[in-house]
Motif scaffolding. Structure first.
Motif, PDB file in Angstrom:
ATOM      1  N   UNK A 221      96.017  36.347  53.677  1.00 50.39           N
ATOM      2  CA  UNK A 221      95.596  37.708  53.360  1.00 50.39           C
ATOM      3  C   UNK A 221      94.083  37.844  53.527  1.00 50.39           C
ATOM      4  N   UNK A 222      93.592  39.076  53.676  1.00 49.12           N
ATOM      5  CA  UNK A 222      92.165  39.339  53.777  1.00 49.12           C
ATOM      6  C   UNK A 222      91.616  39.532  52.374  1.00 49.12           C
ATOM      7  N   UNK A 223      90.986  38.497  51.838  1.00 45.59           N
ATOM      8  CA  UNK A 223      90.566  38.525  50.447  1.00 45.59           C
ATOM      9  C   UNK A 223      89.581  39.659  50.181  1.00 45.59           C
ATOM     10  N   UNK A 224      88.598  39.843  51.045  1.00 45.29           N
ATOM     11  CA  UNK A 224      87.591  40.881  50.797  1.00 45.29           C
ATOM     12  C   UNK A 224      88.228  42.260  50.693  1.00 45.29           C
ATOM     13  N   UNK A 225      89.204  42.527  51.526  1.00 46.28           N
ATOM     14  CA  UNK A 225      89.872  43.832  51.478  1.00 46.28           C
ATOM     15  C   UNK A 225      90.652  43.996  50.173  1.00 46.28           C
ATOM     16  N   UNK A 226      91.295  42.937  49.722  1.00 43.50           N
ATOM     17  CA  UNK A 226      92.028  42.996  48.448  1.00 43.50           C
ATOM     18  C   UNK A 226      91.066  43.232  47.291  1.00 43.50           C
ATOM     19  N   UNK A 227      89.950  42.521  47.274  1.00 41.90           N
ATOM     20  CA  UNK A 227      88.975  42.701  46.196  1.00 41.90           C
ATOM     21  C   UNK A 227      88.408  44.117  46.205  1.00 41.90           C
ATOM     22  N   UNK A 228      88.170  44.675  47.378  1.00 39.43           N
ATOM     23  CA  UNK A 228      87.671  46.043  47.471  1.00 39.43           C
ATOM     24  C   UNK A 228      88.694  47.034  46.927  1.00 39.43           C
ATOM     25  N   UNK A 229      89.957  46.791  47.217  1.00 42.35           N
ATOM     26  CA  UNK A 229      91.006  47.665  46.686  1.00 42.35           C
ATOM     27  C   UNK A 229      91.074  47.571  45.161  1.00 42.35           C
ATOM     28  N   UNK A 230      90.937  46.363  44.626  1.00 40.01           N
ATOM     29  CA  UNK A 230      90.934  46.183  43.167  1.00 40.01           C
ATOM     30  C   UNK A 230      89.803  46.990  42.544  1.00 40.01           C
ATOM     31  N   UNK A 231      88.611  46.929  43.140  1.00 34.82           N
ATOM     32  CA  UNK A 231      87.462  47.676  42.606  1.00 34.82           C
ATOM     33  C   UNK A 231      87.737  49.179  42.619  1.00 34.82           C
ATOM     34  N   UNK A 232      88.266  49.662  43.729  1.00 34.70           N
ATOM     35  CA  UNK A 232      88.508  51.096  43.856  1.00 34.70           C
ATOM     36  C   UNK A 232      89.618  51.576  42.923  1.00 34.70           C
ATOM     37  N   UNK A 233      90.561  50.697  42.628  1.00 36.86           N
ATOM     38  CA  UNK A 233      91.742  51.080  41.850  1.00 36.86           C
ATOM     39  C   UNK A 233      91.569  50.831  40.352  1.00 36.86           C
ATOM     40  N   UNK A 234      90.394  50.377  39.915  1.00 35.52           N
ATOM     41  CA  UNK A 234      90.225  50.007  38.508  1.00 35.52           C
ATOM     42  C   UNK A 234      90.559  51.149  37.552  1.00 35.52           C
ATOM     43  N   UNK A 235      90.128  52.401  37.780  1.00 40.30           N
ATOM     44  CA  UNK A 235      90.512  53.467  36.836  1.00 40.30           C
ATOM     45  C   UNK A 235      92.031  53.621  36.713  1.00 40.30           C
ATOM     46  N   UNK A 236      92.746  53.575  37.838  1.00 40.86           N
ATOM     47  CA  UNK A 236      94.205  53.705  37.776  1.00 40.86           C
ATOM     48  C   UNK A 236      94.836  52.491  37.089  1.00 40.86           C
ATOM     49  N   UNK A 237      94.291  51.278  37.354  1.00 40.51           N
ATOM     50  CA  UNK A 237      94.809  50.077  36.703  1.00 40.51           C
ATOM     51  C   UNK A 237      94.608  50.152  35.195  1.00 40.51           C
ATOM     52  N   UNK A 238      93.463  50.670  34.770  1.00 39.87           N
ATOM     53  CA  UNK A 238      93.180  50.803  33.342  1.00 39.87           C
ATOM     54  C   UNK A 238      94.147  51.786  32.694  1.00 39.87           C
ATOM     55  N   UNK A 239      94.451  52.869  33.391  1.00 42.28           N
ATOM     56  CA  UNK A 239      95.383  53.846  32.831  1.00 42.28           C
ATOM     57  C   UNK A 239      96.792  53.268  32.739  1.00 42.28           C
TER      58      UNK A 239
END
Length: 456
Positions: free
Chosen positions: A1-19
């Motif tokens: 997998x492309x780790x950098x792309x996954x980490x970027x998605x995690x950062x962008x999705x943090x508000x939704x993950x928190x909810x």
């Protein structure tokens, strides 16, 4: 997998993950109280649906108590089992909470935002770090980097009565190359750790009985043996002048720590004076010549946890008691045999009881220490992955407590566990106003993505 792309998605999705975490935190899944049985079922259903939402085939499995959640996803490379628990502690005393414990909220904390709710740290927030990492990987790559089994328990906070039978009945399905457990904490706010050794435990209650009834010390003091005197003399000899336990055979099976791990511990810069100073103490009281970290993580102990006998109320009563009792516990390491230690302790006590007294014992549990085989490549891969995410270099560490599930995975499923968690000492787990740092939640998700990438 492309780790950098996954980490970027995690950062962008943090508000939704928190909810999503907030949705789970709103369910009062208190396992020890029968009044919340339906809520535990609801939490299990929520997890099944959440796993299914990103392609994990998951089921709620019945037990005599609260259900287990089991999910599977195929992938190349090794097979890992991830364990967490969705049940939480009771919230009593409710009046000490600053808000509804099941109405989660982001609040300001000393290190940034914190998630305030029961279960935020223990263990829903920790469990969801792995789920969110898997969700981000699935969304970014369309597949998992390795084969994963998700295993969520609903009775951890009430003694896990259904766990061992469930593991035994489903051993073939649940066995994997290695288990990942997220129910521990960081070494400090900057430094993650992988717990590789957990101490075992022997609990024992000792009762010395002398006369058939309490006696007046003016009439019987002197000729009548006092059970408190007998008991305190015995307990006073439990340790020698160098802090070592004197029970014969106690140190059988106690290993020295690996020099490489010892070097990692020294590199942590643990300040025992600050550690003890927080509770009004100063000097380590364990074995002479052993550091405080060694004493907590890799050395066995014997402690007197409680003592009773005679009159201890207000005022004064000149009684010579008929009975005296104490509760004693032993923390075990390495290959120490809890049953052999219990037998040796009882023999050691019996040999010191005078003829005019009798002694009775009551067992309070026995479990071996858990020691992971750290030569498995996943340990070093995970350590390097954690180091890449956190400011401090990750280390293989110990734990002074006991986490029974790791021992069950070893004895029943035949696999070692990596215990990796992101809780902090001030999370107030089991207490009012429990919290989980948003940074722990965020970095925890990123950490699991890095670990899965590394071990795959």
């Amino acid at each position: 997998m492309t780790l950098d792309a996954v980490l970027a998605r995690i950062d962008a999705d943090l508000p939704a993950a928190t909810e999503r975490l907030f949705d789970l935190l709103r369910i009062p899944s208190i396992s020890t109280d029968p009044a919340y049985k339906a809520e535990c079922d609801r939490a299990a259903d929520w997890l099944v649906a959440d796993l299914a939402s990103f392609g994990i085939a998951a089921e709620k499995r019945p037990t005599p108590g609260h259900p287990m959640v089991v999910g599977h996803v195929d992938g190349d490379g090794p097979h890992v089992l991830f364990y967490g628990h969705y049940d939480v502690q009771p919230v009593d005393p409710l009046n000490l909470w600053d808000r509804d414990p099941f109405d989660p909220e982001l609040q300001d904390g000393p290190r940034g935002k914190v998630i305030r709710a029961r279960g935020a740290s223990d263990d829903k927030g920790q469990l969801m770090t792995f789920v969110e990492a898997a969700r981000a990987i699935a969304a970014e790559t369309g597949r998992m980097p390795c084969r994963i089994t998700f295993f969520f328990e609903g009775e951890e906070e009430s003694g896990s009565p259904s766990l061992v039978p469930f593991l035994e009945q489903n051993a073939r399905e649940l066995s994997a190359d290695i288990a990942l457990i997220c129910d521990t904490g960081l070494f400090d706010s900057r430094t993650p750790g992988i717990v590789t050794m957990l101490r075992g435990l022997v609990g024992e209650e000792v009762t010395i009985t002398g006369a058939s009834k309490d006696l007046h010390s003016g009439m019987y003091g002197g000729p009548a043996m006092n059970p408190i005197r007998v008991l305190t003399r015995i307990l006073g000899g439990l340790h020698d002048d160098e802090g070592r336990v004197t029970v014969p055979g106690f140190y059988d099976g106690v290993p020295e720590i690996d020099p490489e791990i010892a070097a990692q511990w020294r590199g942590l810069g643990f300040d025992h004076e600050a550690f003890l100073g927080e509770v009004g103490l100063r000097d380590p009281a364990g074995e002479t010549g052993r550091s405080a970290l060694e004493q907590i993580w890799s050395r066995p102990t014997g402690e007197i946890n409680g003592i009773s006998g005679g009159y201890a109320g207000d005022g004064f009563k000149t009684v010579l008691p008929s009975r005296a009792s104490a509760k004693v516990s032993f923390r075990l390491v390495g290959q120490q045999d809890p049953h052999a230690i219990r037998d040796s302790f009882r023999d050691w006590v019996r040999a010191q009881v005078p003829a005019d007294c009798k002694v009775d014992f009551r067992a309070h549990g026995a479990s071996r220490a858990s020691v992971m085989q750290t030569d498995h490549p996943a340990f070093e891969q995970a350590r390097k992955a954690l180091t890449a995410e956190w400011p401090g270099e990750a280390a293989l560490i110990g734990s002074g407590g006991s986490i029974p599930v790791a021992g069950h995975f070893k004895s029943i499923l035949g696999m070692d566990s990596m215990l990796i968690g992101f809780g902090r000492d001030d999370d107030q787990i089991h207490s009012p106003n429990e919290k989980y740092d948003l940074d722990s939640f965020h970095r925890g998700i990123r950490s699991w993505a890095r670990i899965l990438h590394a071990i795959a």
